[in-house]
Design a protein around this motif. Structure first.
Motif, PDB file in Angstrom:
ATOM      1  N   HIS A   1      43.943  62.523  28.755  1.00 14.45           N
ATOM      2  CA  HIS A   1      45.101  61.897  28.134  1.00 14.45           C
ATOM      3  C   HIS A   1      46.173  62.901  27.727  1.00 14.45           C
ATOM      4  O   HIS A   1      47.331  62.525  27.521  1.00 14.45           O
ATOM      5  N   ALA A   2      45.800  64.165  27.607  1.00 14.55           N
ATOM      6  CA  ALA A   2      46.775  65.196  27.241  1.00 14.55           C
ATOM      7  C   ALA A   2      47.691  65.553  28.408  1.00 14.55           C
ATOM      8  O   ALA A   2      48.716  66.219  28.216  1.00 14.55           O
TER       9      ALA A   2
ATOM     10  N   GLN B   1      50.500  64.977  31.019  1.00 11.46           N
ATOM     11  CA  GLN B   1      51.708  64.165  31.139  1.00 11.46           C
ATOM     12  C   GLN B   1      52.249  64.239  32.563  1.00 11.46           C
ATOM     13  O   GLN B   1      51.847  65.099  33.346  1.00 11.46           O
TER      14      GLN B   1
ATOM     15  N   GLY C   1      51.899  57.762  24.610  1.00 14.60           N
ATOM     16  CA  GLY C   1      51.998  58.432  25.894  1.00 14.60           C
ATOM     17  C   GLY C   1      53.392  59.006  26.113  1.00 14.60           C
ATOM     18  O   GLY C   1      54.111  59.229  25.145  1.00 14.60           O
TER      19      GLY C   1
ATOM     20  N   SER D   1      50.729  59.278  29.178  1.00 15.45           N
ATOM     21  CA  SER D   1      49.512  60.047  29.412  1.00 15.45           C
ATOM     22  C   SER D   1      48.891  59.642  30.743  1.00 15.45           C
ATOM     23  O   SER D   1      49.094  58.524  31.226  1.00 15.45           O
TER      24      SER D   1
ATOM     25  N   PHE E   1      50.170  56.789  34.974  1.00 15.53           N
ATOM     26  CA  PHE E   1      50.656  57.352  33.731  1.00 15.53           C
ATOM     27  C   PHE E   1      51.095  56.172  32.889  1.00 15.53           C
ATOM     28  O   PHE E   1      51.787  55.265  33.366  1.00 15.53           O
TER      29      PHE E   1
ATOM     30  N   THR F   1      47.699  55.335  26.372  1.00 13.52           N
ATOM     31  CA  THR F   1      46.254  55.564  26.273  1.00 13.52           C
ATOM     32  C   THR F   1      45.510  54.327  25.801  1.00 13.52           C
ATOM     33  O   THR F   1      44.308  54.192  26.059  1.00 13.52           O
TER      34      THR F   1
ATOM     35  N   ARG G   1      43.295  65.963  20.777  1.00 11.55           N
ATOM     36  CA  ARG G   1      44.581  65.317  20.518  1.00 11.55           C
ATOM     37  C   ARG G   1      44.361  64.168  19.538  1.00 11.55           C
ATOM     38  O   ARG G   1      43.235  63.673  19.393  1.00 11.55           O
TER      39      ARG G   1
END
Length: 289
Positions: free
Chosen positions: A114-115, A117, A177, A179, A208, A211, A241
């Motif tokens: 999820h980190a 981008q 996000g 994310s 993308f 989350t 995160r």
């Protein structure tokens, strides 16, 4: 097609078995034992779009998230959507009988994903960024499956589900996000080797986006079974995160997951998926009480 892929990659295959995975995205996956003693996997995605998503995902995740190594790939032709040659992640799919230590590692793995981008320097043709139209994306998914659900459940139940969706959607917090989201992050796609999480597989549905959607199946099939696992997972995730308030979003996504899964069963065959259909019918009725 399979023989052509083997020839394409120059493999000397000793034995080969198809990998079964219920509720998958319908790719065909074969585990191949080579004469060298090594195990590799051949994966043939269901569509060209799914192939392109997975190809881009491996490139984006490399060095950041533990996945199989993409040893080679063939883009296919008019008869084949494409084929991946993948290394083996040691271990077996996650089960609910795992330890809090494993749950912690899964939290770390999920947060690492999820980190990530959208890469500004890379033009993507398979993985779409849905974040900026997140509400529309969720609604479109729901309504697409609604066409299939309508012929399966009682009309009154169907109308109540549509009404509940509209009400609950308005109560969602701001999206988190953009994310990298897996969209099918569940035990069958998480490989565990004894006390260690080896990594995650299957990137055909990735986007993308926010989350919030990505916790649903993991909670349904794993975290909901044991509070210790749930808390350990949260600790692992927040070590990488910040974690959104899951209690604010899980009710909505658990409800839509049950509804959409009924539509999925209709598309893929009600008889073949009778148990999964029954489970989600019960969940849907419970959420609509």
């Amino acid at each position: 097609m399979l023989n052509r892929a083997i020839d394409q990659f120059g493999l000397r295959v000793r034995t080969m078995n198809e990998v079964e995975d219920s509720h998958s995205s319908s790719s065909t996956v074969y585990k191949c034992n080579l004469y060298t003693g090594e195990n590799v996997y051949l994966k043939i995605p269901f569509t060209t779009l799914k192939f392109q998503r997975e190809l881009e995902a491996y490139k984006i995740l490399k060095g950041s998230v533990s996945t199989p190594d993409m040893l080679d790939y063939w883009t296919g032709d008019e008869e084949c959507t494409g084929v991946f040659l993948l290394s083996e992640l040691k271990g077996e799919p996650l089960t609910s009988k795992s330890t809090p230590s494993i749950a912690y590692q899964i939290g770390v793995l999920h947060a690492e994903m999820h980190a990530i981008q959208p890469p500004p320097e890379q033009k993507l043709t398979g993985i779409k960024n849905e974040f900026w139209q997140w509400s529309s994306f969720i609604e479109q998914q729901f309504l697409n499956f609604a066409e299939d659900v309508r012929g399966v459940i009682d009309e009154q139940l169907y109308k109540r589900a549509i009404d509940k969706f509209e009400v609950m959607k308005q109560q969602l917090p701001s999206p988190d996000g953009p994310s990298f989201i897996h969209m099918d992050f569940r035990p069958a796609n998480i490989i565990v080797d004894h006390d260690n999480v080896s990594g995650v597989i299957d990137f055909e549905s990735v986007r993308f986006g926010s989350t919030e959607i990505d916790f649903t199946k993991l909670y349904r099939d794993y975290l909901s079974y044991d509070d210790r696992l749930y808390h350990a997972y949260q600790e692992g995730y927040t070590s990488v995160r910040p974690l959104i308030n899951l209690e604010n979003v899980l009710p909505f996504y658990r409800f839509t997951d049950a509804f959409n899964s009924i539509g999925w069963c209709k598309r893929r065959g009600i008889e073949k998926n009778a148990l999964f259909l029954a489970e989600n019918m019960e969940r849907l009725k419970k959420y609509l009480q």
